[in-house]
Write an enzyme that holds these catalytic residues in place. Structure first.
Site, short mmCIF file in Angstrom:
data_model
loop_
_atom_site.label_atom_id
_atom_site.label_comp_id
_atom_site.label_asym_id
_atom_site.label_seq_id
_atom_site.Cartn_x
_atom_site.Cartn_y
_atom_site.Cartn_z
N GLU A 268 26.85 71.81 7.48
CA GLU A 268 25.51 72.05 6.93
C GLU A 268 24.46 71.97 8.05
O GLU A 268 23.58 71.11 8.03
CB GLU A 268 25.18 70.98 5.88
N PRO A 269 24.53 72.84 9.03
CA PRO A 269 23.57 72.74 10.13
C PRO A 269 22.21 73.33 9.77
O PRO A 269 22.13 74.34 9.07
CB PRO A 269 24.23 73.59 11.23
N ARG A 307 6.10 66.52 12.62
CA ARG A 307 7.10 65.70 13.32
C ARG A 307 6.51 64.67 14.29
O ARG A 307 6.93 63.52 14.28
CB ARG A 307 8.15 66.58 14.01
N CYS A 338 -8.45 64.09 10.20
CA CYS A 338 -9.07 62.75 10.26
C CYS A 338 -8.01 61.65 10.18
O CYS A 338 -7.93 60.89 9.20
CB CYS A 338 -10.06 62.60 9.13
N GLU A 339 -7.16 61.60 11.16
CA GLU A 339 -6.11 60.58 11.26
C GLU A 339 -5.84 60.36 12.74
O GLU A 339 -5.72 61.34 13.49
CB GLU A 339 -4.78 61.08 10.65
N1 LLP Z 1 22.99 67.99 5.30
C1 LLP Z 1 22.33 66.97 4.74
C2 LLP Z 1 22.94 66.28 3.60
C3 LLP Z 1 21.09 66.57 5.26
O1 LLP Z 1 20.46 65.52 4.71
C4 LLP Z 1 20.54 67.24 6.37
C5 LLP Z 1 19.25 66.85 6.93
C6 LLP Z 1 21.25 68.33 6.92
C7 LLP Z 1 22.48 68.67 6.35
C8 LLP Z 1 20.75 69.13 8.08
O2 LLP Z 1 20.64 68.38 9.23
P1 LLP Z 1 20.32 69.06 10.65
O3 LLP Z 1 21.51 69.89 11.04
O4 LLP Z 1 19.10 69.92 10.48
O5 LLP Z 1 20.09 67.92 11.54
N2 LLP Z 1 12.67 66.06 9.01
C9 LLP Z 1 13.52 65.47 10.04
C10 LLP Z 1 14.98 65.78 9.80
C11 LLP Z 1 15.47 65.32 8.48
C12 LLP Z 1 16.86 65.78 8.19
C13 LLP Z 1 17.21 65.54 6.78
N3 LLP Z 1 18.54 65.93 6.44
C14 LLP Z 1 13.06 65.96 11.40
O6 LLP Z 1 12.08 66.69 11.48
O7 LLP Z 1 13.65 65.58 12.41
#
Ligand code: LLP
Length: 404
Positions: A268-269, A307, A338-339
């Site tokens: 799940e990338p 982020r 305003c933060e």
């Molecule tokens: N699968 C599940 C169950 C997840 O919770 C996530 C991400 C992914 C796959 C995808 O992960 P990735 O390959 O994108 O790392 N907002 C944060 C990242 C939160 C990720 C949440 N879950 C940021 O900006 O770093």
């Protein structure tokens, strides 16, 4: 995306042209980069023949999802909204997995009706709820159980998900009990063990540890899982140091692991597919001088890119057009909100900037637009895709009138 004669180009298009024509702040993506990332991901894991489900939360732009789908990717969704988006993009239900700790009855019913591949469950209560719903619909539903492997992903604590103190997944003991329970259920069909230990993981070692835990738990469960869903989390190079997850090493570790199991791998990338495909174009509205540093006040803010404010994440900032004149002052790049946390970066190494200059914030393709908001009643930025010499607006700048 690179400089040609000191001007920043996105593929064959001068970024300045986009900034002037379409305004700022704008998200800008490169199609070739996206294509390369997908092909590179596939190449590294080819031997595993996995199902690759793009994590829609990282970037749910409909046009991008349609492009991603053309490479055969499925979707990992975490809400009915994301599921609807994925289906609208034409992604086949049998390539969609539904994760998340709090799926509602409405979401579960919708997922069942759409006949998606798997609902990955995260608690005993959720399993019982799905069982109740599928019984009422006289169906047997394919599910996965997300294991919490209590593995430290060695990433930012805010985006770590695989330790026992995190809300995600089910611990080993409960997991094993639930496997037994589901075996005897008429309305649930256990197909998958899923796991996701965190995001922006740069070293393959935590993944190796996670695989060891999986090995142990699968053995104890004495159950043949049709799918092993390893989640996402593969980190990218944000700081230009070239440190990113070695996909090949991760793939080798999975190959060793899978030899003992006759299961199909799911990934799940999100970030590793879309993160470095996008930049944010922004304009310097004002330069406010102070004794220690100059505040570079941009037209982009934390509502556009959360982020840095949320995780203290660092995104490189580059000038749109390079000059040889170095700034004598430290710069702090900030937004107009305003933060005090509405700031992007402090640096003492930047060229001298002037008001109305443009800059680029790098690697914002993942969790950029998807985390944006209307805070301070600011309209959402536009999203633009560049493919060779073609420019396409893939999401229009929100109009003030729609917001008001
Ligand atoms: N699968 C599940 C169950 C997840 O919770 C996530 C991400 C992914 C796959 C995808 O992960 P990735 O390959 O994108 O790392 N907002 C944060 C990242 C939160 C990720 C949440 N879950 C940021 O900006 O770093």
């Amino acid at each position: 995306m690179k400089y040609r004669n000191n001007n920043f180009f996105i593929e064959n298009i001068k970024a300045e042209k986009i900034a002037k024509k379409y305004g700022t702040p704008s998200y800008c993506y490169s199609y070739s980069k996206l294509k390369n990332n997908i092909l590179n991901f596939k190449k590294n894991f080819k031997i595993l023949n996995p199902l690759i489900c793009f994590a829609v939360k990282s970037n749910p732009n409909l046009y991008l999802l349609k492009e991603i789908k053309k490479f055969g990717l499925g979707a990992d969704v975490v809400s009915i909204g994301e599921l609807m988006r994925a289906l609208k993009a034409g992604i086949k239900p049998k390539k969609i997995v539904f994760s998340g700790v709090g799926k509602t009855e409405e979401e579960i019913r919708y997922a069942i009706n759409k006949k998606i591949l798997l609902i990955n469950t995260e608690s005993e209560s959720e399993i019982k709820e799905i069982e109740k719903i599928s019984k009422s619909m006289s169906k047997t539903i394919d599910i996965g159980i997300r294991l919490n492997p209590n593995t430290d992903a060695k990433t930012l604590s805010q985006i770590s998900t695989g330790k026992k103190e995190n809300k995600f997944g089910i611990d080993e003991k409960q997991f094993l009990n639930l496997v037994k329970y589901i075996k005897n259920s008429k309305n649930l069909n256990l197909k998958c063990l899923s796991v996701h230990i965190g995001s922006q993981i740069l070293n393959h070692k935590p993944y190796e540890k996670m695989l060891k835990v999986l090995e142990r738990v699968i053995k104890k469960s004495n159950f043949q899982f049709e799918f092993i869903d390893l989640g996402g989390g593969m980190g990218i190079d944000y700081d230009g140091s070239n440190q990113k997850l070695n996909l090949k090493k991760y793939s080798n570790a999975i190959q060793k692991f899978i030899k003992n199991h006759n299961s199909k791998i799911i990934f799940e990338p999100g970030r590793s597919i879309i993160g470095d495909t996008g930049i944010m174009l922004s304009k310097v509205n004002y330069i406010k001088k102070s004794s220690r540093k100059d505040f570079i006040i941009l037209d982009a803010a934390m509502n556009d890119l959360m982020r840095p404010a949320l995780y203290n994440a660092k995104h490189r900032i580059l000038p749109l057009n390079k000059t040889k004149q170095k700034s004598k002052k430290n710069y702090e790049f900030v937004g107009p909100i305003c933060e005090s946390t509405d700031k992007f970066l402090n640096t003492n190494k930047f060229q001298k900037l002037n008001e109305k200059d443009y800059i680029i914030i790098c690697d914002v393709g993942a969790y950029g637009m998807s985390l944006s908001s209307n805070y301070n009643m600011r309209p959402k930025a536009s999203e633009i895709l560049v493919n060779g010499s073609k420019i396409k607006i893939i999401s229009k700048r929100q109009k003030l009138k729609d917001l008001i």
